[in-house]
Design an enzyme around this catalytic site. Structure first.
Site, PDB file in Angstrom:
ATOM      1  CG  HIS A   1      44.421  60.124  38.832  1.00 54.08           C
ATOM      2  ND1 HIS A   1      44.670  60.980  39.896  1.00 54.08           N
ATOM      3  CD2 HIS A   1      44.218  59.717  39.237  1.00 54.08           C
ATOM      4  CE1 HIS A   1      44.900  60.673  41.120  1.00 54.08           C
ATOM      5  NE2 HIS A   1      43.813  60.040  40.873  1.00 54.08           N
TER       6      HIS A   1
ATOM      7  CG  HIS B   1      40.076  63.782  44.229  1.00 52.71           C
ATOM      8  ND1 HIS B   1      40.182  64.078  45.990  1.00 52.71           N
ATOM      9  CD2 HIS B   1      40.308  62.466  44.374  1.00 52.71           C
ATOM     10  CE1 HIS B   1      40.784  62.888  45.994  1.00 52.71           C
ATOM     11  NE2 HIS B   1      40.627  62.094  45.314  1.00 52.71           N
TER      12      HIS B   1
END
Length: 306
Positions: free
Chosen positions: A56, A99
């Site tokens: 991730h 992100h």
């Protein structure tokens, strides 16, 4: 052909450099996919297939910033994995990996990423998970596509990049064999599929209704893995069975909950349980820990070491 002493020295140095690079490459656990049909075969469900690990945000560990090539390389030196990444746009419309919409948490910059040009972005340094400044820069998606070819598969999440731009960069680099896209619904999958019949999807399939929507949209099950959610619960079995019947591997994300368990032993037990209960792919901030947890009592992931 006669070589001077200087030429001999240059050849020697080049030889040493080549040997070093080859040695470094040999430490990487790689996913061997060259054509779109290879990535579809890699992700096709079968009962005897070993667990697959997804990092991730590229993996999140001390010393290696999230969404960085360095973090992915660090993971691949320990285990095979593919990687979920977060593309965003700079002020001058270059796709980079980040992100957050802002720079503060993961870099020594501040403010909105979208207010910086690529040249300005490249002056910044990334922080690791502990907030320590590193030597690493924010990579562009193009740099990452070029780096990942022959090494791994990257899975692009949906942030602020228009679907058309994502489809275009995959098409430009003929990267359908090693670049897949996350889609949150059947409409997004159909947009991509209508433009490119080779693209692989990490598709949100959290309900039977969503499953039927993908079927109604005409998206081939051979072109997707299914993201079930972040809960390891008995209710998942019905979806696991329906998707496995269609040849689809199912993924659970440990990042929101199980990666945050306080001890190594608790996390290892949680990872093992996720696979034991029917998931085929585990997405985690800690892909190296996942590999270590499953190694003792499960076959190693079906990825080859180079």
């Amino acid at each position: 052909m006669h070589c001077s002493a200087g030429q001999h020295l240059l050849l020697l140095l080049l030889g040493l450099l080549f040997s070093f690079e080859t040695s470094a490459q040999e430490t990487l656990h790689t996913i061997k996919v060259k054509k779109p049909k290879d990535v579809r075969a890699f992700f096709k469900y079968s009962q005897d297939k070993s667990p697959i690990i997804s990092g991730h945000r590229g993996g999140i560990v001390t010393g290696f910033p999230e969404n960085s090539i360095a973090a992915m390389e660090h993971t691949l030196r320990h285990t095979a994995a593919f990687f979920e990444l977060d593309p965003r746009l700079t002020k001058d419309s270059v796709i980079v990996l980040m992100h957050d919409a802002t720079l503060d948490r993961t870099t020594n910059g501040s403010g909105k990423l979208s207010e910086y040009t690529l040249a300005e972005i490249k002056k910044l340094k990334l922080k690791d998970v502990d907030g320590n400044l590193t030597e690493y820069q924010i990579p562009t998606l193009e740099e990452t596509i070029l780096w990942s070819r022959g090494k791994t598969i990257i899975n692009l999440d949906k942030k602020d990049v228009p679907l058309e731009m994502t489809a275009a960069i995959i098409r430009k680099h003929k990267a359908e064999a090693h670049v897949m896209v996350t889609v949150h619904n059947a409409a997004q999958a159909k947009f991509y599929y209508d433009k490119n019949k080779e693209i692989m999807f990490s598709a949100f399939v959290k309900t039977k209704e969503a499953l039927h929507e993908y079927e109604a949209a005409g998206i081939p099950w051979s072109h997707m893995i299914a993201y079930i959610g972040s809960e390891n619960k008995p209710e998942n079995k019905e979806l696991f069975d329906l998707l496995h019947e269609r040849g689809v591997m199912c993924m659970i994300s440990a990042a929101p909950k199980y990666d945050k368990l306080p001890t190594l032993q608790e996390r290892a037990k949680a990872y093992q349980s996720i696979f034991e209960n029917g998931a085929d792919i585990l997405e985690s901030d800690l892909p190296i820990e996942v590999a270590e947890a499953i190694q003792a009592n499960m076959p190693a992931p079906s990825l080859r070491k180079r």
